[in-house]
Enzyme design. Structure first.
Site, short mmCIF file in Angstrom:
data_model
loop_
_atom_site.label_atom_id
_atom_site.label_comp_id
_atom_site.label_asym_id
_atom_site.label_seq_id
_atom_site.Cartn_x
_atom_site.Cartn_y
_atom_site.Cartn_z
N HIS A 296 -3.70 -5.41 1.01
CA HIS A 296 -3.47 -5.84 2.39
C HIS A 296 -3.93 -7.28 2.57
O HIS A 296 -4.85 -7.75 1.90
CB HIS A 296 -4.24 -4.95 3.37
CG HIS A 296 -3.76 -3.53 3.43
ND1 HIS A 296 -2.62 -3.16 4.11
CD2 HIS A 296 -4.28 -2.39 2.91
CE1 HIS A 296 -2.47 -1.85 4.01
NE2 HIS A 296 -3.45 -1.36 3.28
N CYS B 162 0.84 -1.20 0.00
CA CYS B 162 0.00 0.00 0.00
C CYS B 162 0.88 1.26 0.00
O CYS B 162 1.58 1.51 -0.97
CB CYS B 162 -0.97 -0.04 1.18
SG CYS B 162 -2.40 1.06 0.95
#
Length: 493
Positions: free
Chosen positions: A433, A336
């Site tokens: 994630h 991310c």
């Protein structure tokens, strides 16, 4: 309708874990249970099936209830992105930034939203277990409070107060809370729990009597130190320094995975499954320390403030350590915000993070542009390096483009792609994630690093831990008294 609120004498006294354990305990007894937290402040969040986001601890409590998480379970979430402000999430959606100076403003609208969400949960369940935040004894915050007594009064929910004996002065904490609370708030509290006790609980009998005599509140039990908690996701970054739960393996048989402790680190439960791997030594490196020379893999984690944490990364000299690591043939993974940092530049034309742009680390040929549109969704797909099936979720601002994305890391089942790879695949990143929660991916990924995975199903391990915690609470707490406080009928216990 039955409900009970668990508040604490401070942060990190174990409220989240106790609520999770109680959720599983009553769910195991056949009740339809729902967790609720009116307001949370955390950068560890989870995506709900309907595309919203809530605090990670509340999502774990939903697992404990054996029900999917919903945005009503945590209607107000504050995600700190600087010392002066937090991203405001209302019912799962980003609503801009709340400045620290605004925290004292009248929150009647947010309180109304919280009560409405709570009422919806009551309609679909037999018991709602509510978690407070911080401490109700912070009287300077009481006027506009929606997280503790403000909510308890508005929704007419009885309260149990938790004290943490492990940090000491638990008698003073509980008696002191009674002393500073006003009469109405004191009356809202129906009992207290002593948490994190080590040793023979009977040695604290005199302490229990002192608290009862000074406060008039009923003792509800002494909860021992819950060792099963080590297998569950942490909510606060302060818990990252606690040792992992992996069996001890000789250092020569382990690989070292290193993660820099960024100030605004987010969703660090991504790496919990790695903690449990016997052949992995997982290290979170605090500020002021260099990244170890012998790291097998350096992971740049998620962050709530990409540009600020990128600048902090450089201020620590970690950019020099990272470059030296890659020159030695070391591997790097960005998740991310960590993926965005690995690029050439991060642009912020709307000044979402308060900066125009920042130079990236230059290890992947990508450019990231911040936008106000937040990606929130669950994904399934394939890792293009090992060919393993993956699942996880997106939770990020901005998008990344550039030549390196022609070699994507992840291909979704719908044909779309995400992430980028260096030509030799030693440097890779994506926005996804939760990758390491997939046993097949984790096993294949670690094999490339020279380690053998135990291929444990992390979700099953969490389930076992929740059941163990519930069993411990069943023997440690006065369940009949808790049921009376929550307005449950006797047969439900």
């Amino acid at each position: 309708m039955a409900a009970i609120m668990i508040q604490g004498c401070g942060s990190d006294v174990g409220k989240s874990l106790l609520v999770a354990g109680l959720c599983r305990l009553f769910a195991n007894r056949g009740l339809t249970v729902r967790p609720f937290k009116p307001q949370n402040m955390s950068n560890n969040a989870a995506v709900t099936p309907d595309g919203g986001e809530i605090g990670r601890s509340t999502a774990l409590q939903a697992v404990a209830c054996r029900t999917p998480p919903t945005v009503d379970m945590n209607p107000v979430l504050l995600k700190p992105q600087s010392d002066l402000g937090s991203q405001l999430i209302v019912r799962g959606r980003r609503q801009g930034v709340m400045q620290a100076s605004a925290h004292g403003r009248d929150k009647r609208e947010l309180l109304q939203i919280a009560v409405e969400s709570f009422r919806r949960l009551q309609q679909e369940s037999e018991l709602v277990i509510v978690e407070g935040a911080g401490s109700p004894a912070e009287t300077n915050l009481r006027t506009h409070d929606i997280a503790n007594m403000g909510f308890a009064h508005a929704a007419d929910v009885p309260v149990v107060l938790v004290g943490d004996i492990d940090r000491g002065h638990v008698i003073a904490s509980l008696v002191g809370a009674h002393a500073v609370l006003d009469e109405a708030d004191r009356a809202r509290i129906h009992g207290f729990i002593i948490n994190k006790f080590r040793g023979d609980a009977s040695l604290f009998d005199d302490g229990l009597r002192t608290i009862e005599s000074r406060t008039g509140w009923s003792r509800l039990g002494v909860v021992p130190w819950l060792h099963q908690a080590g297998a569950l996701p942490a909510e606060d970054a302060m818990q990252l320094d606690q040792p992992g739960v992996a069996p001890v393996v000789a250092a020569r048989d382990r690989i070292r995975i290193v993660i820099p402790r960024l100030p605004h680190i987010a969703n660090f439960d991504d790496f919990d499954p790695l903690r449990a791997e016997p052949q992995v030594e997982l290290m979170f490196i605090p500020p002021g320390q260099p990244l170890p020379l012998d790291a097998t893999l350096i992971i740049l984690p998620g962050s709530k403030a990409t540009i600020a944490d990128l600048e902090f990364f450089r201020s620590q000299g970690w950019d020099i350590d990272l470059l030296a690591h890659t020159r030695r043939g070391g591997r790097v993974l960005g998740i991310c915000a960590g993926y965005q940092m690995l690029g050439n530049v991060v642009l912020d034309p709307e000044r979402i993070e308060g900066h125009d742009s920042a130079r990236g680390l230059g290890l992947l040929d990508i450019t990231t542009t911040m936008t106000g549109n937040k990606q929130l969704r669950a994904i399934t797909g394939t890792d293009r390096v090992t060919g393993s099936a993956v699942s996880g979720y997106e939770m990020h601002l901005g998008f990344s483009t550039g030549p390196a994305t022609a070699r994507p890391f992840i291909r979704f089942d719908n044909g779309a792609t995400d992430g980028a790879l260096s030509p030799d695949t030693r440097i890779l990143g994506c926005h996804i994630h939760g990758l390491f929660h997939s046993p097949a991916f984790r096993s294949a990924f670690l094999a490339r690093l020279g380690a053998q995975s135990n291929e444990e199903d992390y979700a099953y391990r969490v389930e076992q831990s929740l059941d163990g915690i519930a069993a411990t609470l069943a023997s440690a707490l006065d369940l009949e008294a808790l049921a009376r406080i929550a307005r449950l009928s006797r047969q439900d216990v």
